[in-house]
Enzyme design. Sequence first.
Site, PDB file in Angstrom:
ATOM      1  CG  ASP A 291      37.476  30.209  37.399  1.00  0.00           C
ATOM      2  OD1 ASP A 291      38.603  30.405  37.968  1.00  0.00           O
ATOM      3  OD2 ASP A 291      37.856  28.831  37.156  1.00  0.00           O
TER       4      ASP A 291
ATOM      5  CG  ASP B  65      40.416  28.997  42.289  1.00  0.00           C
ATOM      6  OD1 ASP B  65      39.622  28.126  42.282  1.00  0.00           O
ATOM      7  OD2 ASP B  65      41.131  29.529  41.224  1.00  0.00           O
TER       8      ASP B  65
ATOM      9  CG  HIS C 112      42.091  33.468  38.460  1.00  0.00           C
ATOM     10  ND1 HIS C 112      42.888  33.162  39.361  1.00  0.00           N
ATOM     11  CD2 HIS C 112      41.462  33.012  37.949  1.00  0.00           C
ATOM     12  CE1 HIS C 112      42.029  32.163  40.310  1.00  0.00           C
ATOM     13  NE2 HIS C 112      41.090  31.512  39.159  1.00  0.00           N
TER      14      HIS C 112
ATOM     15  CD  GLU D 290      38.573  25.836  41.029  1.00  0.00           C
ATOM     16  OE1 GLU D 290      38.490  25.896  40.073  1.00  0.00           O
ATOM     17  OE2 GLU D 290      39.685  24.296  40.743  1.00  0.00           O
TER      18      GLU D 290
ATOM     19  CE1 TYR E  33      42.545  30.882  34.543  1.00  0.00           C
ATOM     20  CE2 TYR E  33      40.653  30.375  33.056  1.00  0.00           C
ATOM     21  CZ  TYR E  33      41.123  30.929  34.352  1.00  0.00           C
ATOM     22  OH  TYR E  33      40.607  30.406  35.552  1.00  0.00           O
TER      23      TYR E  33
ATOM     24  CG  HIS F 107      36.926  25.794  35.491  1.00  0.00           C
ATOM     25  ND1 HIS F 107      37.065  25.769  37.596  1.00  0.00           N
ATOM     26  CD2 HIS F 107      37.245  24.744  34.401  1.00  0.00           C
ATOM     27  CE1 HIS F 107      38.128  25.098  37.495  1.00  0.00           C
ATOM     28  NE2 HIS F 107      38.053  24.224  35.866  1.00  0.00           N
TER      29      HIS F 107
ATOM     30  CG  HIS G 137      43.367  23.449  38.634  1.00  0.00           C
ATOM     31  ND1 HIS G 137      43.028  23.543  37.597  1.00  0.00           N
ATOM     32  CD2 HIS G 137      42.472  23.594  39.335  1.00  0.00           C
ATOM     33  CE1 HIS G 137      41.729  23.922  37.200  1.00  0.00           C
ATOM     34  NE2 HIS G 137      41.304  24.310  39.033  1.00  0.00           N
TER      35      HIS G 137
ATOM     36  CG  HIS H 191      33.990  29.090  40.180  1.00  0.00           C
ATOM     37  ND1 HIS H 191      33.261  27.625  40.348  1.00  0.00           N
ATOM     38  CD2 HIS H 191      35.056  28.432  39.856  1.00  0.00           C
ATOM     39  CE1 HIS H 191      34.350  27.230  39.719  1.00  0.00           C
ATOM     40  NE2 HIS H 191      35.838  27.812  39.685  1.00  0.00           N
TER      41      HIS H 191
END
Length: 398
Positions: free
Chosen positions: A165, A84, A226, A82, A193, A146, A24, A80
């Site tokens: 996430d 990543d 993750h 994002e 996390y 998230h 991030h 999601h």
Amino acid sequence: MAARLIKDGVYAVGAIDWNEKHFHGHTYVTRRGVTYNSYLIVDEKVTLIDTVRKGFEKELIENIKKIVDVSKIDIIVINHIEPDHSGAFPEILKLCPNAKIYGTEKARQGLLKYYGLSGNWTAVKSGQSLNIGRRTLDFIDMPMIHWPDSMFTYSAYDKILFSNDGFGQHYATNKVFDDEVDFAALIDEAQKYYANILWPFNTLIAAKLSAISKLNLEIEFIAPSHGLVWRRHIPEIMQKYLYWSSHSCQNRVAVVYETMWNSTKKMAKKIIEGITSEGVEAILFDVTKNDRTDIASYMLDAKGWIFGSSTHDGEMLPVLAGFLHFLKGSKAKGRKSFAFGSYGWSGEAAGDIENTVSSMTAFEPSLRVVFNPTGDELDKCFETGKTFALKIKNEKRK
Ligand code: FEO
């Protein structure tokens, strides 16, 4: 990472980012590295659940190829967007251009902004499902867990919750399951996390946990995007999420300070001695020497937050100011605090601290000394720490 079997027909095919130590941007120190998990389900319709970060496409593609040709992918579920998780989406889509894509409408809009493409998209939401052969995938909206686009995907056939996430940990390892690594280290990373990614969304998380519980899903695996897949410790991580999202706290104290000429440091050490004299757990963090990731993780369920800073040019010191600015994003509540520090002639730091985080914590009168604390002033620091610890101990735990 080699592709690993999760359950018959379900494989982990993601990538390990061993050397990603700042996630991030620079907001999250990931000392154990990061994984970008992606899952392949081989059924009548070959389905890929999420992709990986850009730069790791090759690893993802190689892993998929060990099981099926990438062109055989019929469906991609985007839980999601994002980067990543979605960074490799454009490359994967090139290899299976006829794949149908499933995700929320917000995810589609986001992918268009990031990559200018979203493929053959079907927008889904809670209550909708998709049959892929023997399996039916159920979609569950998870806004802000998230990002606004987030969702979970559940396979009742496999009893797997693909949580993206949710329930993640930044833990690079060649192992796949929670029981293959040290449990204390795993929970430590899960807490880190939560504190650094999910803490601001406590209220939503609590509501979603309740909604999931009402669905009575049979869950044998929680497969986040993750870290490790939960199979043995699902009750423990569920309990932790219930606890963290409820703003619950332990009788422990974080003393976070920054000092110029060690006067504020001397005060901090006496304060923690006072706390210790009452048997209350406390940790002293020099904010210039500790990662904010670790401090936030400890503060997640610490009832007492004490902040100290010398006054510099009429303000608190800059590293502490940056940390408090970061901490404010957590939207925590229900803590007890006081500010302390040394000053030369004006002493604004304590007030500056209070103004910055007063929305999250109730401040008792500050403790300030001119230049260097005298013996009497250090005794006062001790007594203030002791009194604070007594209040922490005597307050009913939530
Ligand atoms: Fe792991 Fe919100 O991305």
